[in-house]
Design an enzyme around this catalytic site. Structure first.
Site, mmCIF file in Angstrom:
data_model
loop_
_atom_site.group_PDB
_atom_site.id
_atom_site.type_symbol
_atom_site.label_atom_id
_atom_site.label_comp_id
_atom_site.label_asym_id
_atom_site.label_seq_id
_atom_site.Cartn_x
_atom_site.Cartn_y
_atom_site.Cartn_z
ATOM 1 N N HIS A 1 28.804 -26.471 -14.049
ATOM 2 C CA HIS A 1 27.645 -27.363 -13.992
ATOM 3 C C HIS A 1 27.999 -28.721 -14.601
ATOM 4 O O HIS A 1 27.820 -29.761 -13.969
ATOM 5 C CB HIS A 1 26.475 -26.709 -14.739
ATOM 6 C CG HIS A 1 25.229 -27.518 -14.764
ATOM 7 N ND1 HIS A 1 24.110 -27.169 -14.050
ATOM 8 C CD2 HIS A 1 24.907 -28.656 -15.405
ATOM 9 C CE1 HIS A 1 23.159 -28.054 -14.257
ATOM 10 N NE2 HIS A 1 23.615 -28.977 -15.088
ATOM 11 N N GLU A 2 28.544 -28.691 -15.802
ATOM 12 C CA GLU A 2 28.852 -29.953 -16.485
ATOM 13 C C GLU A 2 29.974 -30.697 -15.767
ATOM 14 O O GLU A 2 29.938 -31.911 -15.631
ATOM 15 C CB GLU A 2 29.228 -29.701 -17.942
ATOM 16 C CG GLU A 2 28.099 -29.137 -18.803
ATOM 17 C CD GLU A 2 26.825 -29.957 -18.732
ATOM 18 O OE1 GLU A 2 26.900 -31.190 -18.541
ATOM 19 O OE2 GLU A 2 25.733 -29.356 -18.854
HETATM 20 ZN ZN ZN Z 1 22.834 -30.684 -15.828
#
Ligand code: ZN
Ligand code: ADP
Length: 613
Positions: free
Chosen positions: A431-432
């Site tokens: 995600h990051e």
């Molecule tokens: Zn995010």
């Protein structure tokens, strides 16, 4: 600054003292006075005294004889003697011969009066006076509501006398425009007569407007400090009392005190607490409106150049009643905005001066990282850094301390015992990395400074820190679109890698939507609505709520446009990440291993993979 409370003690306090004093008197003094100072002598001595004609007055009681001596006759207080009664037939005759005076009572008289005075007259006088005082103070408050409690109508304004050792302009970093604007007040307070001679009118009220923690209170104190005048400070919420009318009487009291101390500064913090728009409805907030009316009356009441300058602070300027902003009242507005890059650096330095730091600290980097921070947050960052240094048993604050504490202030402490499953951790890493990758691959995006997947107490499971190179005041449409794409990229990465979605993107979704909505309704960046405002901004300093100003049909159309806009960017993000799948995997795995990586590490891996292609 020396702070002197002007509050009087409540009447009950004096009553308590009186009661205590009277009980002490009763306990010790009165029994002492009451006791007859009688000295006992033996009968032989008494007979001898009779023979020597020394007895002055005598009283023969049932079983004792009381007498005084002739040698004491001229004394103020006669010593009383007693002796037992013997069977002595000649006693009366002998006494008569000796020239003694027979009395039916011999008593010490003055004590009775003293006793009477202490036991009755004194308490009565004291209670009467206190009662009178109380009655009068109640009468005075008649206008301010009938209340059986004492001292409610007094203003809580604190006086900072002679603010010479207090805050000066140099303590307030940045905010140069605000300081310049307030400098005029300082000059005026130094010499009001210069203004009077020319006939220039100083504004009576100055409104400091800006987001919380930007130094409004500090600036007001600095004006007092620079002009070396008394400083009355009260918060708007302190005026709002339980009883209708008390707030108004507090306002009256405050202005009375201020006029006595002129030249001086009255500072009303959070003026929106009393100065909010009056509803005009019956049964509205009577107390608040009465207080506001009183404030308006007082401000109209005093002449322009009497040396009382009123400063007020608010972060909700648009909620203020128009009457308050009319000429002759708060007619000057001084914006106190969030500090820019240079301002942040200066504020950091001011506060870092108060702690021990290592020598080679680059404040401009910290300032850049802390984009959007208010002065109060910057002060907090420095303090957190100092705390971190202490925890590590070091004697000075380092660059790393400061960088780490930015995260502490914005995202909370690292959650040491948060347990993520491996799958969760991997998801967060992807995600990051998705956010970071999109930021790096699109032009016009702020570079990535740091990525971390260590959970924080704020609830964030990880985050990507982007840092703008310098101040950014204008955003192009493309930049905003790229921002939205970057926000959606976290979710996009999850989709690309796992083919499923998680709840981790809720904050991203909010942010992306907010930007998209603003583009359409306020920035005129849609084809359909051209330059028509569909929403108006409120509370711009407190999060910025908006209200719709369009028809139902248009509202529906806006929603449609927002959805289109965000989903286009989302698709773009998915596409870019799919195209760069190798880098996404490599970077995510690296982040998964290391948990925190810097922008440089990130770029190094990204570029290495690029050259491999
Ligand atoms: Zn995010
Ligand atoms: P406001 O009244 O605008 O909410 P304050 O004046 O109470 O903010 O500021 C809170 C704290 O933040 C101050 O005590 C100070 O430590 C710090 N601060 C805010 N702005 C500045 C500034 N411009 N320079 C230095 N310190 C600041």
């Amino acid at each position: 600054m020396k702070e002197i409370k002007k509050n009087k003690k409540p009447m009950v306090y004096y009553y308590a003292i009186v009661v205590v004093v009277l009980s002490l008197l009763n306990l010790f003094a009165i029994p002492y006075l009451k006791q007859n100072k009688i000295e006992e002598v033996d009968y032989g001595t008494f007979m001898k005294l009779t023979e020597q004609k020394q007895i002055d007055e005598v009283q023969i009681k049932q079983n004792e004889i009381l007498f005084t001596k002739k040698e004491d006759a001229n004394k103020e207080e006669k010593q009383l003697y007693k002796t037992g009664l013997m069977k002595d037939d000649q006693l009366t005759q002998r006494l008569y011969d000796s020239g003694a005076e027979f009395k039916s009572t011999i008593q010490e008289k003055p004590n009775i009066w003293l006793l009477f005075l202490i036991e009755w007259i004194l308490p009565m006088i004291i209670f009467y006076t206190l009662g009178q005082l109380m009655f009068r103070s109640l009468l005075k408050k008649r206008g301010g509501g009938d209340s059986m409690m004492f001292n409610l109508g007094k203003s809580n304004a604190r006086i900072y006398i002679k603010a010479t050792d207090g805050i000066k302009f140099k303590d307030v970093a940045g905010e140069d425009e605000a300081k310049e604007s307030l400098m005029e007040i300082v000059t005026y307070l130094h010499d009001p007569s210069a203004y009077q001679t020319i006939g220039a009118k100083m504004p009576k009220g100055i409104l400091l407007v800006g987001p919380p923690g930007t130094g409004k209170t500090m600036l007001a104190k600095a004006v007092a400090g620079e002009s070396n005048v008394p400083f009355f400070s009260i918060s708007g919420s302190e005026f709002v009392e339980m009883f209708v009318g008390l707030g108004a009487s507090k306002v009256r009291d405050l202005f009375k005190q201020a006029k006595e101390k002129a030249p001086c500064i009255v500072f009303i913090d959070e003026i929106d607490a009393i100065g909010g728009k009056r509803s005009g409805k019956i049964g509205g907030n009577d107390e608040r409106e009465q207080t506001l009316n009183q404030l308006l009356t007082e401000m109209d009441g005093f002449e322009t150049n009497n040396g009382v300058v009123i400063l007020a602070a608010t972060n909700r300027p648009d909620s203020l009643d128009q009457a308050l902003l009319r000429p002759g009242r708060f007619d000057r507005r001084v914006p106190v905005e969030l500090p820019d890059l240079k301002g942040r650096e200066e504020i950091l330095k001011v506060h870092a001066n108060k702690v021990k730091t290592e020598e080679n600290i680059d404040y401009s980097i910290i300032a850049r990282m802390a984009s959007g921070a208010s002065g109060a947050e910057l002060a907090n960052i420095v303090n957190e850094a100092a705390l971190r240094a202490v925890r590590d048993h070091r004697s000075s604050v380092s660059q790393l301390d400061l960088e780490e504490s930015i995260e502490t202030v914005f995202a909370g402490y690292q959650k040491k015992n948060a347990i993520l499953t491996d799958k969760e951790k991997l998801t967060v890493a992807y995600h990051e990395t998705g956010h970071a990758l999109l930021a790096a691959l699109q032009s016009h995006s702020a570079p990535v400074q740091k990525i971390t997947i260590i959970p924080r107490t704020s609830g964030a499971l990880g985050y990507t820190m982007q840092v703008e190179e310098d101040n950014h005041n204008l955003y192009t449409k493309e930049e905003l679109l790229n921002k939205i794409a970057t926000f959606t990229a976290g979710r996009a990465a999850e989709e690309v890698r796992f083919g499923e979605v998680t709840t981790g993107a809720s904050n991203d979704i909010e942010q992306a939507t907010r930007i998209a909505r603003a583009m359409i309704t306020r920035y005129g960046m849609s084809d359909t609505f051209d330059m028509v405002a569909m929403e108006t901004l409120q509370n711009e300093y407190l999060g910025g709520d908006t209200t719709l100003a369009c028809s139902q049909a248009t509202a529906a159309e806006i929603d449609q446009k927002v959805i289109e806009l965000v989903s286009t960017q989302h698709k773009k993000a998915v596409q870019i990440l799919t195209e760069h799948r190798d880098q996404l995997d490599a970077l995510s795995m690296y982040l998964y291993e290391k948990e925190t990586i810097t922008g440089e590490e990130f770029m190094a891996i990204l570029n290495k993979d690029k050259t491999l292609e």
